[in-house]
Design an enzyme around this catalytic site. Sequence first.
Site, PDB file in Angstrom:
ATOM      1  N   THR A 222      -4.001  20.325  27.773  1.00 23.65           N
ATOM      2  CA  THR A 222      -2.575  20.655  27.769  1.00 23.65           C
ATOM      3  C   THR A 222      -2.147  20.936  29.217  1.00 23.65           C
ATOM      4  O   THR A 222      -2.982  21.041  30.116  1.00 23.65           O
ATOM      5  CB  THR A 222      -2.300  21.893  26.908  1.00 23.65           C
ATOM      6  OG1 THR A 222      -2.688  23.067  27.636  1.00 23.65           O
ATOM      7  CG2 THR A 222      -3.041  21.850  25.580  1.00 23.65           C
ATOM      8  N   GLU A 223      -0.852  21.123  29.416  1.00 21.43           N
ATOM      9  CA  GLU A 223      -0.367  21.457  30.760  1.00 21.43           C
ATOM     10  C   GLU A 223      -1.006  22.760  31.250  1.00 21.43           C
ATOM     11  O   GLU A 223      -1.474  22.850  32.383  1.00 21.43           O
ATOM     12  CB  GLU A 223       1.166  21.607  30.768  1.00 21.43           C
ATOM     13  CG  GLU A 223       1.937  20.296  30.796  1.00 21.43           C
ATOM     14  CD  GLU A 223       2.262  19.746  29.418  1.00 21.43           C
ATOM     15  OE1 GLU A 223       1.783  20.315  28.403  1.00 21.43           O
ATOM     16  OE2 GLU A 223       2.996  18.737  29.344  1.00 21.43           O
TER      17      GLU A 223
ATOM     18  N   ASP B 179       1.290  32.494  23.574  1.00 21.51           N
ATOM     19  CA  ASP B 179       1.708  33.707  24.295  1.00 21.51           C
ATOM     20  C   ASP B 179       0.802  34.870  23.887  1.00 21.51           C
ATOM     21  O   ASP B 179       0.562  35.094  22.696  1.00 21.51           O
ATOM     22  CB  ASP B 179       3.167  34.035  23.968  1.00 21.51           C
ATOM     23  CG  ASP B 179       4.124  32.967  24.500  1.00 21.51           C
ATOM     24  OD1 ASP B 179       3.688  32.152  25.342  1.00 21.51           O
ATOM     25  OD2 ASP B 179       5.284  32.942  24.077  1.00 21.51           O
TER      26      ASP B 179
ATOM     27  N   ASP C  65      11.221  29.018  15.340  1.00 25.07           N
ATOM     28  CA  ASP C  65      10.201  30.055  15.493  1.00 25.07           C
ATOM     29  C   ASP C  65       9.156  29.864  14.402  1.00 25.07           C
ATOM     30  O   ASP C  65       9.496  29.747  13.214  1.00 25.07           O
ATOM     31  CB  ASP C  65      10.867  31.438  15.356  1.00 25.07           C
ATOM     32  CG  ASP C  65       9.917  32.559  15.740  1.00 25.07           C
ATOM     33  OD1 ASP C  65       8.710  32.472  15.397  1.00 25.07           O
ATOM     34  OD2 ASP C  65      10.376  33.525  16.357  1.00 25.07           O
TER      35      ASP C  65
ATOM     36  N   GLU D 197       1.541  21.128  16.069  1.00 26.54           N
ATOM     37  CA  GLU D 197       1.206  22.032  17.180  1.00 26.54           C
ATOM     38  C   GLU D 197       2.307  23.076  17.264  1.00 26.54           C
ATOM     39  O   GLU D 197       3.486  22.736  17.346  1.00 26.54           O
ATOM     40  CB  GLU D 197       1.103  21.284  18.516  1.00 26.54           C
ATOM     41  CG  GLU D 197       0.677  22.243  19.647  1.00 26.54           C
ATOM     42  CD  GLU D 197       0.674  21.605  21.056  1.00 26.54           C
ATOM     43  OE1 GLU D 197       1.139  20.468  21.204  1.00 26.54           O
ATOM     44  OE2 GLU D 197       0.228  22.300  21.989  1.00 26.54           O
TER      45      GLU D 197
ATOM     46  N   GLU E 133      -3.777  24.144  30.211  1.00 27.73           N
ATOM     47  CA  GLU E 133      -5.225  23.965  30.355  1.00 27.73           C
ATOM     48  C   GLU E 133      -5.550  23.335  31.712  1.00 27.73           C
ATOM     49  O   GLU E 133      -6.486  23.763  32.395  1.00 27.73           O
ATOM     50  CB  GLU E 133      -5.737  23.076  29.216  1.00 27.73           C
ATOM     51  CG  GLU E 133      -7.237  22.924  29.155  1.00 27.73           C
ATOM     52  CD  GLU E 133      -7.661  22.235  27.856  1.00 27.73           C
ATOM     53  OE1 GLU E 133      -6.798  21.970  26.993  1.00 27.73           O
ATOM     54  OE2 GLU E 133      -8.860  21.958  27.713  1.00 27.73           O
TER      55      GLU E 133
HETATM   56  N1  SAM Z   1       0.938  24.664  24.456  1.00 26.28           N
HETATM   57  C1  SAM Z   1       1.467  24.467  25.800  1.00 26.28           C
HETATM   58  C2  SAM Z   1       0.341  24.313  26.779  1.00 26.28           C
HETATM   59  O1  SAM Z   1      -0.803  24.647  26.434  1.00 26.28           O
HETATM   60  O2  SAM Z   1       0.588  23.852  27.892  1.00 26.28           O
HETATM   61  C3  SAM Z   1       2.456  25.594  26.178  1.00 26.28           C
HETATM   62  C4  SAM Z   1       1.854  26.972  26.275  1.00 26.28           C
HETATM   63  S1  SAM Z   1       3.085  28.227  26.569  1.00 26.28           S
HETATM   64  C5  SAM Z   1       2.181  29.514  27.246  1.00 26.28           C
HETATM   65  C6  SAM Z   1       3.401  28.818  24.924  1.00 26.28           C
HETATM   66  C7  SAM Z   1       4.555  28.100  24.259  1.00 26.28           C
HETATM   67  O3  SAM Z   1       4.630  28.534  22.917  1.00 26.28           O
HETATM   68  C8  SAM Z   1       5.899  28.396  24.898  1.00 26.28           C
HETATM   69  O4  SAM Z   1       6.586  27.194  25.135  1.00 26.28           O
HETATM   70  C9  SAM Z   1       6.604  29.257  23.861  1.00 26.28           C
HETATM   71  O5  SAM Z   1       8.008  29.110  23.881  1.00 26.28           O
HETATM   72  C10 SAM Z   1       5.983  28.761  22.564  1.00 26.28           C
HETATM   73  N2  SAM Z   1       5.989  29.737  21.477  1.00 26.28           N
HETATM   74  C11 SAM Z   1       5.531  31.012  21.541  1.00 26.28           C
HETATM   75  N3  SAM Z   1       5.692  31.645  20.379  1.00 26.28           N
HETATM   76  C12 SAM Z   1       6.260  30.755  19.525  1.00 26.28           C
HETATM   77  C13 SAM Z   1       6.682  30.810  18.184  1.00 26.28           C
HETATM   78  N4  SAM Z   1       6.569  31.943  17.477  1.00 26.28           N
HETATM   79  N5  SAM Z   1       7.217  29.711  17.617  1.00 26.28           N
HETATM   80  C14 SAM Z   1       7.355  28.563  18.343  1.00 26.28           C
HETATM   81  N6  SAM Z   1       6.981  28.449  19.642  1.00 26.28           N
HETATM   82  C15 SAM Z   1       6.440  29.522  20.230  1.00 26.28           C
END
Ligand code: SAM
Length: 217
Positions: A195-196, A119, A97, A43, A198
């Site tokens: 997910t959180e 994001d 990343d 994920e 969702e």
């Molecule tokens: N997946 C979780 C959920 O649905 O509850 C979290 C959603 S949150 C909006 C997006 C997460 O993706 C954040 O914790 C962010 O730091 C991470 N993220 C965004 N771009 C990323 C990247 N390029 N590599 C790793 N993590 C990333």
Amino acid sequence: MRLRNIPRAEGVLNDCKEVVKNGTDFKGNWQNVFNNTNPIHIEIGMGKGKFLLSLAQCNPDINYIGIERYSSVLLRAVEKFQETETAPSNIRFICMDAADIAEVFAPDEVSRIYLNFSDPWPKARHARRRLTSAEFFAQYDRILTQDGTVEFKTDNRPLFDFSVEQLKESSTFELAACTYDLHNTPDMNQGNIMTEYEEKFSSMGDPICKLIAHRKS
Ligand code: SAM
């Protein structure tokens, strides 16, 4: 997600043996990390980790790796994992990343990629940073098995429409399934783990979109 610097994060992540410190060391050898040949599902952007932890508990024959860019966020997932009474042995975490994903996994090493509430990067000049952009799909192409899939959920309709368009234009991947209201689409919602994000958005009445992408045959 609002980010705070959490001083204890580095120490907790360093001390946790399930957090893989240098993912590039294991490229092509992830089976050794898990001591089995089970499929690997990852994920990207796991946030606080509820989704992946639930999957790992439900599916002991699959290996799960959660990828999160920020240590302060990964800390929450790791603490949740450590508080779990019967913590599963089939889960690992990497703080990185996703742009570097092909440095960490070899061709054919990953069977499924989950992207949940990624994001949105709403500005057009940032479109390449979206995890469902053609640029990211090119990275996924480098690590996915031939029958591998990408599963994407979001409440963000512009991001979802963009993702569908990227797949329509792709020469490598195509849509295998798609819904604009996951929770009212029984065949796709069966076994869905929320997910959180969702839970938060669906409790506000927002429909959840989901697509599954696979390679063109
Ligand atoms: N997946 C979780 C959920 O649905 O509850 C979290 C959603 S949150 C909006 C997006 C997460 O993706 C954040 O914790 C962010 O730091 C991470 N993220 C965004 N771009 C990323 C990247 N390029 N590599 C790793 N993590 C990333």
